[in-house]
Design an enzyme around this catalytic site. Structure first.
Site, PDB file in Angstrom:
ATOM      1  N   GLY A   1      -4.498   8.885 -46.938  1.00 14.71           N
ATOM      2  CA  GLY A   1      -3.809   9.698 -47.945  1.00 14.71           C
ATOM      3  C   GLY A   1      -4.650  10.914 -48.287  1.00 14.71           C
ATOM      4  O   GLY A   1      -5.848  10.946 -47.978  1.00 14.71           O
TER       5      GLY A   1
ATOM      6  N   CYS B   1      -8.943   4.661 -43.702  1.00 13.50           N
ATOM      7  CA  CYS B   1      -9.379   5.897 -44.360  1.00 13.50           C
ATOM      8  C   CYS B   1      -9.236   5.795 -45.883  1.00 13.50           C
ATOM      9  O   CYS B   1      -9.940   5.021 -46.510  1.00 13.50           O
ATOM     10  CB  CYS B   1      -8.630   7.090 -43.761  1.00 13.50           C
ATOM     11  SG  CYS B   1      -9.418   8.655 -44.144  1.00 13.50           S
ATOM     12  N   TYR B   2      -8.301   6.503 -46.491  1.00 14.24           N
ATOM     13  CA  TYR B   2      -8.116   6.372 -47.944  1.00 14.24           C
ATOM     14  C   TYR B   2      -7.868   4.903 -48.311  1.00 14.24           C
ATOM     15  O   TYR B   2      -8.348   4.408 -49.333  1.00 14.24           O
ATOM     16  CB  TYR B   2      -6.933   7.230 -48.407  1.00 14.24           C
ATOM     17  CG  TYR B   2      -6.720   7.196 -49.904  1.00 14.24           C
ATOM     18  CD1 TYR B   2      -7.359   8.113 -50.723  1.00 14.24           C
ATOM     19  CD2 TYR B   2      -5.898   6.235 -50.501  1.00 14.24           C
ATOM     20  CE1 TYR B   2      -7.186   8.072 -52.106  1.00 14.24           C
ATOM     21  CE2 TYR B   2      -5.722   6.186 -51.872  1.00 14.24           C
ATOM     22  CZ  TYR B   2      -6.365   7.111 -52.668  1.00 14.24           C
ATOM     23  OH  TYR B   2      -6.206   7.075 -54.025  1.00 14.24           O
TER      24      TYR B   2
ATOM     25  N   HIS C   1      -9.042   6.764 -37.886  1.00 11.93           N
ATOM     26  CA  HIS C   1      -7.588   6.550 -37.778  1.00 11.93           C
ATOM     27  C   HIS C   1      -7.227   5.881 -36.447  1.00 11.93           C
ATOM     28  O   HIS C   1      -7.094   6.568 -35.438  1.00 11.93           O
ATOM     29  CB  HIS C   1      -6.852   7.886 -37.912  1.00 11.93           C
ATOM     30  CG  HIS C   1      -6.893   8.424 -39.300  1.00 11.93           C
ATOM     31  ND1 HIS C   1      -5.954   8.089 -40.246  1.00 11.93           N
ATOM     32  CD2 HIS C   1      -7.794   9.224 -39.920  1.00 11.93           C
ATOM     33  CE1 HIS C   1      -6.255   8.682 -41.391  1.00 11.93           C
ATOM     34  NE2 HIS C   1      -7.374   9.373 -41.225  1.00 11.93           N
TER      35      HIS C   1
ATOM     36  N   GLU D   1      -4.415   4.870 -35.572  1.00 13.52           N
ATOM     37  CA  GLU D   1      -3.021   5.146 -35.201  1.00 13.52           C
ATOM     38  C   GLU D   1      -2.846   6.402 -34.351  1.00 13.52           C
ATOM     39  O   GLU D   1      -1.770   6.629 -33.806  1.00 13.52           O
ATOM     40  CB  GLU D   1      -2.149   5.234 -36.471  1.00 13.52           C
ATOM     41  CG  GLU D   1      -2.421   6.405 -37.407  1.00 13.52           C
ATOM     42  CD  GLU D   1      -3.560   6.156 -38.413  1.00 13.52           C
ATOM     43  OE1 GLU D   1      -4.471   5.371 -38.090  1.00 13.52           O
ATOM     44  OE2 GLU D   1      -3.555   6.761 -39.497  1.00 13.52           O
TER      45      GLU D   1
ATOM     46  N   ASP E   1      22.020   9.123 -31.418  1.00 14.17           N
ATOM     47  CA  ASP E   1      22.132   8.189 -32.541  1.00 14.17           C
ATOM     48  C   ASP E   1      23.580   7.770 -32.815  1.00 14.17           C
ATOM     49  O   ASP E   1      23.871   6.585 -32.968  1.00 14.17           O
ATOM     50  CB  ASP E   1      21.529   8.797 -33.827  1.00 14.17           C
ATOM     51  CG  ASP E   1      20.140   9.321 -33.575  1.00 14.17           C
ATOM     52  OD1 ASP E   1      19.500   8.828 -32.624  1.00 14.17           O
ATOM     53  OD2 ASP E   1      19.695  10.233 -34.297  1.00 14.17           O
TER      54      ASP E   1
ATOM     55  N   LYS F   1      13.366   6.643 -33.470  1.00 14.75           N
ATOM     56  CA  LYS F   1      14.154   7.252 -32.379  1.00 14.75           C
ATOM     57  C   LYS F   1      13.882   6.590 -31.019  1.00 14.75           C
ATOM     58  O   LYS F   1      14.807   6.334 -30.259  1.00 14.75           O
ATOM     59  CB  LYS F   1      13.795   8.740 -32.302  1.00 14.75           C
ATOM     60  CG  LYS F   1      14.630   9.543 -31.350  1.00 14.75           C
ATOM     61  CD  LYS F   1      15.765  10.177 -32.087  1.00 14.75           C
ATOM     62  CE  LYS F   1      16.729  10.862 -31.183  1.00 14.75           C
ATOM     63  NZ  LYS F   1      17.866  11.387 -31.952  1.00 14.75           N
TER      64      LYS F   1
END
Ligand code: XMP
Length: 523
Positions: free
Chosen positions: A63, A89-90, A178, A180, A237, A379
């Site tokens: 964050g 992290c945060y 991170h 991710e 979609d 998606k």
């Protein structure tokens, strides 16, 4: 349709608590890519609602704030109930702070790649490449300076002495970097290790099972006699939504295709062909191109164009839907990124860059009950579901296309002549991209028509024609984008074809701007 797939105990789930990082959605996607279902909760949301879904582990996201400041976000008290927790992290900093550790603001920020030195065996770092040291992505100003009781340091970097910490007894973990982002070597493996080795999640999230679950859920919601309307746009979609519904309720699905006349070359015909002839789905094809063109006449402001198209779409759709007797439900292709509540840290409204118009964005006054079978999917998962449903690759793999269509790719005033010019140029560009085998490497590629004309020579004569811009970007979610690096030979070839074959264009330029600072679309 609230998805209760995981509540039935069919899949194991990781809960991600969002502290406002741009990267939070990536954590969820990384986990889902490896078959682990995850959901995002804003830090200030009602935690009990999410804990009722019995997550097997909790991840605290990064964050933009500093935990050293008062009134910055904290993890809800209810989460310290024995469930394993990983702070990123945060998230690591607030975890430490809340458990009695200390955080300091560094003299300088650590940003970018850093070498991680793993000091101790830890489940988080299992199954990684044999080298003990690897690269991780750091982006922080604060760092942990004193660990809470029970924790030890399991990895450090030059700028972060507490780069990874663990309390194996309580199954609480924290990383300063991170995992991710793709820049962290084995980052997905670290998240998978947390979910599988520490939280005992199975990789039981797959689109094969989701499909049968979703079909059952639709049947249950609609009942034996309910009739469903679904707005089709020709995009991925709405097509996946329609075909899923068709498999669930057959002819009680009626699709409405409002053709605003702003689609690409041959697209409207393809939609009609696919849904009526191939799938045998009831389809109302409303050609409203004249109405849209007349409403857009003389309008050059991008926001105004978007608003006109959005409002006209609703008007036409509503008119068509009213004609369908007994319809009780409306199906929409809403995706998870539209459902996740964004974390507001300032309390104020975010600045509107563009007012999006989607086929899905229909008003509440329609009084139909909503069916949103894709509302928990990203998606890429929708594309996988599309493949499970047997939808042709040409449709499921299609680049995203904005609701307002070519109207926002014709800069300034829209006219039928300009639409024809742009359609022809765009189709040549996409044709060459497909022939070169590049289509699937690109997130989005399209041509735009500039509102200026320039002087040229065509066949010894002076020409005074429009400029065409070409855009191609690589992206994972459309939030940020990098320019696709075509060879100059490829661009020269496309340019020659467009100028030679499209009457009305005598100059082609390539857009060399990433997002940010530019957006993907030009308007
Ligand atoms: P921008 O231009 O904001 O676009 O960088 C990000 C992504 O969103 C798509 N886009 C839209 N999609 N309705 C949509 O359904 C819209 O009004 C709209 N405007 C932009 C754009 O094509 C890109 O994929």
């Amino acid at each position: 349709m609230e998805n209760n797939f995981k509540e039935n105990g069919l899949v194991s789930m990781i809960l991600i608590i969002d502290f406002g990082s741009q990267l939070t959605q990536l954590i969820a996607r990384r986990l889902r890519e490896v078959g682990i279902y995850s959901e995002i909760m804003p830090f200030a949301a009602d935690c009990k609602k999410y804990l009722a879904k019995k997550p097997r582990g909790i991840i605290l996201s990064g964050g933009p704030n500093s935990v050293t400041q008062i009134n910055t976000p904290r993890a809800p008290d209810e989460i310290w109930n024995g469930t394993p927790i990983l702070g990123i992290c945060y998230g690591q900093q607030t975890l430490c702070k809340q458990l009695g550790g200390r955080i300091e603001t560094g003299i300088k920020r650590e940003f970018g790649r850093a070498r991680l030195d793993v000091l101790e065996e830890c489940s988080l770092f299992q199954n990684l490449p044999k080298e003990t040291d690897f690269d991780v992505w750091m982006s922080h100003g604060d760092h942990v300076s004193e660990l809470p009781k029970g924790f030890s340091v399991v990895a450090r970097s030059a700028g972060a002495p507490f780069a990874a910490i663990a309390d194996n007894m309580r199954r609480y973990y924290g990383v300063q970097f991170h995992p991710e982002v793709v820049q962290t070597t084995g980052g997905t493996q670290i998240l998978k290790n947390f979910a599988q080795l520490i939280c005992n999640c199975k990789n039981d999230w797959s689109m094969t099972e989701y499909k049968s679950h979703a079909i059952q859920a639709i049947k249950k919601q609609v009942g034996k006699t309910g009739v469903v309307i679904c707005g089709l746009s020709g995009g991925v979609d709405s097509s996946v939504t329609a075909i899923l519904l068709h498999q669930a309720i057959g002819e009680r699905l009626i699709c409405v295709f409002v053709d605003h006349g702003l689609l690409r070359k041959g697209e409207a015909e393809e939609v009609v062909e696919l849904f009526t002839n191939y799938y045998n789905i009831q389809l109302i094809h409303k050609d409203a191109s004249k109405l849209f063109l007349s409403k857009l006449r003389g309008v050059s402001d991008p926001e105004q164009k978007r608003k006109i198209i959005g409002a006209s779409f609703i008007e036409v759709f509503d008119e068509e839907a009213q004609k369908i007797a007994g319809a009780e439900f409306l199906a929409q292709g809403t995706l998870y990124p539209d459902v996740i509540e964004s974390v507001s840290l300032s309390g104020g409204d975010n600045v509107t860059i563009k007012s999006h118009h989607n086929v899905g964005g229909l008003p509440k006054f329609m009084k139909l009950k909503l069916i949103e079978p894709l509302r928990m999917l990203f998606k890429d998962e929708v594309r996988k579901l599309g493949k499970e449903l047997g939808i042709p690759e040409i449709l499921v793999g299609r680049h995203p296309f904005p609701g307002p269509g070519l109207a926002i790719r014709i800069l300034g005033n829209v006219s039928s002549n300009k639409l024809k010019i742009l359609r022809d140029a765009d189709s040549i560009y996409l044709d060459e991209i497909r022939k070169a085998g590049l289509y699937d490497q690109i997130w989005q590629a399209f041509a735009v028509l500039l509102p200026i004309r320039t002087v040229g020579v065509k066949g010894d004569a002076r020409s005074y024609e429009y400029v065409c811009g070409l855009r191609a970007v690589m992206s994972t979610d459309g939030m940020t984008a990098a320019i696709f690096p075509f060879t100059s030979e490829f661009l020269a070839h496309v340019s020659t074809r467009i100028v030679n074959e499209v009457s009305g264009i005598n100059r082609v330029v390539y857009d060399y701007t990433s997002k940010p600072p530019a957006t993907i679309e030009w308007e």
